[in-house]
Design an enzyme around this catalytic site. Structure first.
Site, mmCIF file in Angstrom:
data_model
loop_
_atom_site.group_PDB
_atom_site.id
_atom_site.type_symbol
_atom_site.label_atom_id
_atom_site.label_comp_id
_atom_site.label_asym_id
_atom_site.label_seq_id
_atom_site.Cartn_x
_atom_site.Cartn_y
_atom_site.Cartn_z
ATOM 1 N N LYS B 79 -45.956 -20.153 44.433
ATOM 2 C CA LYS B 79 -46.784 -20.870 43.290
ATOM 3 C C LYS B 79 -47.430 -20.434 42.343
ATOM 4 O O LYS B 79 -48.773 -19.233 42.841
ATOM 5 C CB LYS B 79 -47.682 -22.499 44.335
ATOM 6 C CG LYS B 79 -47.541 -22.983 43.389
ATOM 7 C CD LYS B 79 -48.492 -24.796 43.876
ATOM 8 C CE LYS B 79 -48.594 -25.889 42.770
ATOM 9 N NZ LYS B 79 -49.121 -26.576 43.539
ATOM 10 N N SER B 154 -46.358 -31.089 42.856
ATOM 11 C CA SER B 154 -46.577 -29.656 42.027
ATOM 12 C C SER B 154 -45.711 -28.378 42.476
ATOM 13 O O SER B 154 -45.074 -27.607 42.197
ATOM 14 C CB SER B 154 -47.693 -30.044 41.259
ATOM 15 O OG SER B 154 -48.170 -29.166 42.181
ATOM 16 N N SER B 178 -49.190 -32.862 47.381
ATOM 17 C CA SER B 178 -48.199 -31.492 46.290
ATOM 18 C C SER B 178 -47.796 -30.367 47.263
ATOM 19 O O SER B 178 -47.132 -29.543 46.932
ATOM 20 C CB SER B 178 -48.811 -30.338 45.399
ATOM 21 O OG SER B 178 -49.595 -31.376 44.729
#
Lengths: 496, 487
Positions: B79, B154, B178
């Site tokens: 990420k 996210s 997330s």
């Protein structure tokens, strides 16, 4: 109109640690190579996290103990948030509502002659990180600013006094005593020029009028960078506030707290712009750092490791060596190494008064002239003691000792100065007193035998006749002390 | 055998047997990315050359018989909120466009030590603030199961990359759900470990007291393996836990005996999609069949979780994001009048709408006069939420719940309704507030063909228990074996 002056000092001290407070970067003063003592943590790079430096925390604890503070068993770190280019994270890690220590005091001497002392209260001492340094180059109409983050993250101890100080001179005295204590504890070098000791002063007056005390607005004078400027700035500010009171009658609460700077050249404090709005630092506990619990054992261990404080040392030296309050203050206030030197010399020569005289006069003068610290002084304590010991032993006169002392300093030779060098100088300059009374008595007996007339004259009541005998003895026994010779001759004549 | 969509255990076994090399595996990953990422939009940055070079080194090691790390040769996506030395790390924000960290995050060092091959950086909601990956300044990521839907957020890029078969493993971060919510939306196993179990050093902070890194994988074994590699104490993170890391993979196949699963009455109320509820109840039946006891429990303060979260997380964010001021790195406005204007213009241009919204929420909650009513009150309720869990775990070993109230929603559906978007995290927020570990596992599909997840929460440091329980369900079902048809 009469008034009382009310002063509180906020002092920031850089702690003498190897590394910064929340990362492993060197905390050394290095203004010539900007931004070399940095890492992701003190640069505030994304993702970097702080880790508390235990050494910084222990130095801070040590200081707080020496300031008679209460140590909190639980303390935490808070973020103080504001934007400035020298603050790379946009917040300073500090301590807000749970400082690690509070409620202490520092005793200062108010009057050297009477020895009167007073306790100045300490509200709190807390730890925080220092910011970097902004540098503005406005030469040739440039508006460039540069930021050096070498200093960012240096451990900083903030010590806030109660508003207990009653004059500019007292404020200076407090700061000097605080500095002395910090250097004795070896927690900071307290170098004001390099910014490792910085001082802000909060000042106002209580005007006595119609039996009431009317406070004037409190003013904070920022960034006072020498003892002299602390005293001067406060003196100027007292005068300004009094004039302002007479002109406007403004009292505390009528205007927001003002921040002023000190213009040493003009001898005035100057209002600073930009602080009109009350700032909201939006303090909150730093979630990246765990709260710190302080174990009683650690406090007790640090307490037992504390060195003797300057105030205690003054008392002890005065008693041990029968010195005046003035003398001990001169010795102790020069710093720990100077006082150590004194004690070593006094111990070795056995005469504290003599050592004190030499240190406070001859050595201090030489240090000042040669711009040396006591640590750099080429004559070590044991060599000085050796020299001083020769005076009561009647090997040399006091006057000769000063000659030897200067010769030792002017030697300039390589290698350390040793006591044997003293012997060489005495021999080379013929400064030795004949200390061997046996040898002297032989010479005297011989001279008496050779001068029956002078002996008869003396015994017949002509005191002056002894002068001729002394002269002869002095010629035969080089370097003899005339006073000793005189006493010995008289003794011999009276007994004979 | 095609490596696309294969599990980590399968891929490691193939490489060990010499059936394909790490280079071949990584090339297949890049081919897959080339074939479908223009539609999925999982990656912000890939570094083919560096990855293939690293893969070749691992292959070489394997040929020489040198010791190999636990993830030897496996492609992993990271990420883009996690720092990678020498590779762009943007947090999907204009603010950090072109920013290249000079250091690796702790987890990236761990990946490298384990001989994983870092393929690239995945898309996210800007600074991890969002639940749909629509708040990225660069692109919108789509759900590989239905390109009209969001992958959640996210960590939507990391979830989509695994779900679409581009990589078998990826790293996400979970501040309020997330990892778990996108895992649920994409039919994956996604885990948020106990707060402090994985070092946050190098994870770009959104809300420091809630952020935690965790794994995405197709199956429980993959997630357990990646967690095992990443977990452990790191002296550079003061909130990192010093406890030893057990082997999560070793006991994975051993079912838990006498397992007591708690079900909170507060979790099955209005707003919960009927298909989601049905899938969760079906999963509970599976556990019942496996001998587990299902107990009703209560988490009375869970109704405050959204309010508490949106007080505490933005407060911390407002402070954590103060460093993006255009002075030392990141975006600086081209035009400004003076210093204050430079800050305002740089931040005004660099941050997106949702980030600004949360900075303002947080700055307000921390400001003088409001601190006690908002932030401090939030901390107190946070404690009560944790107390609820402590009481619940006195009666059960795990708590089962939906991951999100609905399956993946449509792109654009909630983006203009921040409150509705915030409510999509209602089941996941509490674990972050309480610092507990949680895992999302595949538990079914909606009638529209979208995955539905089951969330299991455990007491602190019960990752091993969670993973074993997850594996019990996985062995009894086949939801985790399904793959979307992206191409």
């Amino acid at each position: 109109m009469d008034y009382t002056v009310v002063i509180g000092l906020e002092v920031h001290v850089q702690l003498q640690t190897q590394s910064k407070i929340f990362c492993g970067c060197s905390a050394a003063y290095n203004p010539t190579q900007p931004n070399v003592q940095t890492c992701p943590v003190c640069l505030g790079l994304p993702g970097a996290l702080p880790v508390m430096n235990r050494q910084a925390f222990e130095l801070a604890l040590k200081t707080a103990l020496a300031l008679n503070c209460e140590i909190a068993s639980y303390t935490k770190w808070d973020r103080k948030q504001y934007y400035y280019p020298d603050l790379p994270k946009g917040y300073q890690i500090s301590q807000y509502d749970c400082p690690f220590s509070k409620d202490g005091w520092l005793e200062i001497e108010m009057n050297a002659e009477t020895g009167e002392t007073r306790r100045i209260g300490i509200i709190r001492a807390h730890l925080e990180e220092d910011a970097g340094k902004n540098m503005h180059d406005e030469s040739g109409g440039k508006t460039d600013s540069q930021v050096d983050l070498n200093r960012a993250g240096t451990p900083l101890l903030e010590i806030v006094s109660q508003p207990d100080l009653r004059s500019a001179a007292e404020a200076r005295r407090y700061l000097e005593e605080l500095r002395l204590l910090l250097t004795y504890l070896n927690v900071s070098d307290c170098n004001m020029q390099e910014g490792s000791l910085r001082c802000d002063a909060n000042v106002n007056l209580h005007i006595h009028q119609d039996g009431k005390n009317i406070p004037t607005p409190i003013v904070e004078i920022k960034n006072l960078n020498s003892f002299r400027n602390v005293e001067l700035a406060i003196t100027c500010e007292i005068e300004r506030q009094f004039e302002d009171w007479k002109a406007t009658g403004r009292r505390l609460g009528d205007v927001p707290k003002e921040t002023r700077g000190f213009d040493a050249q003009r001898g005035v404090t100057v209002g600073q712009r930009g602080k009109e709005e009350a700032s909201d630092y939006r303090y909150f506990p730093d979630p990246d750092l765990a709260p710190v619990t302080v174990a009683d054992e650690l406090i007790e261990q640090l307490r037992s490791d504390l060195c003797e404080f300057p105030a205690d040392r003054r008392k002890r030296l005065a008693v041990t060596w029968q010195l005046s309050d003035y003398d001990v203050r001169v010795i102790v206030d020069q710093g720990r190494e100077f006082a150590d030197y004194f004690e070593a010399a006094a111990q070795a020569c056995g005469d504290g008064k003599q050592a004190c005289n030499w240190l406070t006069q001859d050595i201090l003068r030489e240090l000042n002239e040669r711009r040396l610290t006591i640590a750099q002084f080429p004559i070590r304590a044991e060599v000085l003691a050796n020299l001083l010991g020769r005076i009561p032993a009647r090997q040399i006169t006091n006057k000769s000792a000063r000659e030897v002392f200067l010769e030792l300093l002017n030697d300039g030779g390589a290698g350390p100065i040793t006591s044997s060098r003293i012997d060489e100088i005495i021999a080379a300059r013929g400064l030795a007193l004949v200390a061997d009374t046996g040898a002297l008595e032989q010479v005297i007996t011989a001279v008496i035998d050779k001068n029956p007339k002078a002996v008869a004259d003396f015994r017949g009541g002509k005191q002056a006749a002894v002068g001729a005998l002394i002269g002869q003895v002095m010629r035969e026994a080089k370097g003899a002390d005339a006073q000793v010779v005189r006493e010995l001759i008289i003794k011999a004549l009276q007994s004979g | 055998m095609s490596p696309i969509g294969a599990t980590t255990s399968e891929l490691l076994a193939h490489m060990e047997r010499g059936e394909f090399s790490s280079v071949a595996l990584c090339e297949a990953a890049f081919d897959r990315i080339a074939a479908c990422d223009d539609r999925v939009g999982a990656f912000l940055h890939v570094d083919r050359e560096a990855a293939l070079q690293q893969a070749a080194q691992v292959d070489d090691k394997r040929r020489r018989g040198a010791p190999l790390g636990r993830l030897a040769g496996l492609p992993v996506a990271v990420k883009d909120v996690i720092c990678t030395r020498g590779q762009p790390t943007t947090c999907a924000s204009k603010m950090l466009e072109g920013f290249t960290p000079p250091y690796d995050a702790h987890v990236v060092s761990k990946l490298r030590e384990a001989d994983a091959v870092i393929i690239g950086k995945t898309n996210l909601d800007e600074f991890a603030m969002g639940s749909s990956t629509e708040n990225s300044a660069y692109k919108t990521t789509r759900n590989p199961w239905n390109l009209a839907c969001t992958p959640g957020g996210s960590s939507g890029g990391s979830a989509a990359a695994v779900a679409a078969g581009m990589v078998p493993l990826s790293l996400g971060s979970d501040t309020g759900g997330s990892i778990r919510q996108p895992a649920g939306f994409c039919g994956l196993v996604g885990m948020k470990p106990t707060y402090g179990r994985i070092s946050r050093y190098g994870l770009i902070a959104y809300a420091s007291s809630l952020d935690q890194i965790g794994p995405f994988a197709h199956d429980v074994a993959g997630a357990a393996l990646l967690l095992e590699v990443l977990a452990g104490h790191d002296p550079r993170d003061s909130t990192s836990l010093p406890m030893p890391v057990p082997s999560y993979t070793a006991a994975l196949e051993e079912p838990l005996k006498g397992l007591k699963i708690g079900v909170a009455v507060e979790h099955f109320v209005a707003g919960l999609d009927r298909e989601v509820e049905a899938a969760v109840r079906q999963a509970l039946d599976v556990y019942r069949c496996l001998g587990a006891e299902i107990r009703e429990i209560s988490l009375p303060h869970s109704k405050y979780a959204v309010a508490v979260y949106y007080t505490i997380a933005p407060s911390e964010a407002s402070s954590n994001l103060a460093r993006y001021d255009g002075v030392h790195y990141g975006h600086r406005a081209a035009q400004f009048e003076n210093m204050i204007d430079m800050y305002c213009a740089s931040r005004g241009e660099g941050f997106g709408k949702e980030v600004k919204r949360r900075i303002m929420l947080g700055a307000y909650a921390l400001s003088a006069g409001y601190y006690d009513a908002y932030y401090l009150k939030g901390l107190k309720v946070r404690r009560l939420i944790r107390n609820d869990f402590d009481a619940a775990f006195a009666q059960c070993d795990l708590i089962a719940s939906p991951v999100a109230p609905t399956p993946a929603f449509k792109i654009g559906e909630l983006v203009n309704d921040p409150l509705a978007m915030y409510l999509s995290d209602i089941y996941t927020l509490s674990a972050n507030l309480a610092g507990l570990p949680g895992v999302s596992i595949p538990a079914g599909f909606s009638s529209g063909g979208l995955p539905i997840g089951l969330q299991l929460l455990g007491p602190p440091l019960a990752e091993d228990r969670l993973l074993r329980a997850a594996r019990m369900h996985e062995r009894a079902t086949d939801w985790h074996t399904r793959r979307p048809e992206v191409v």
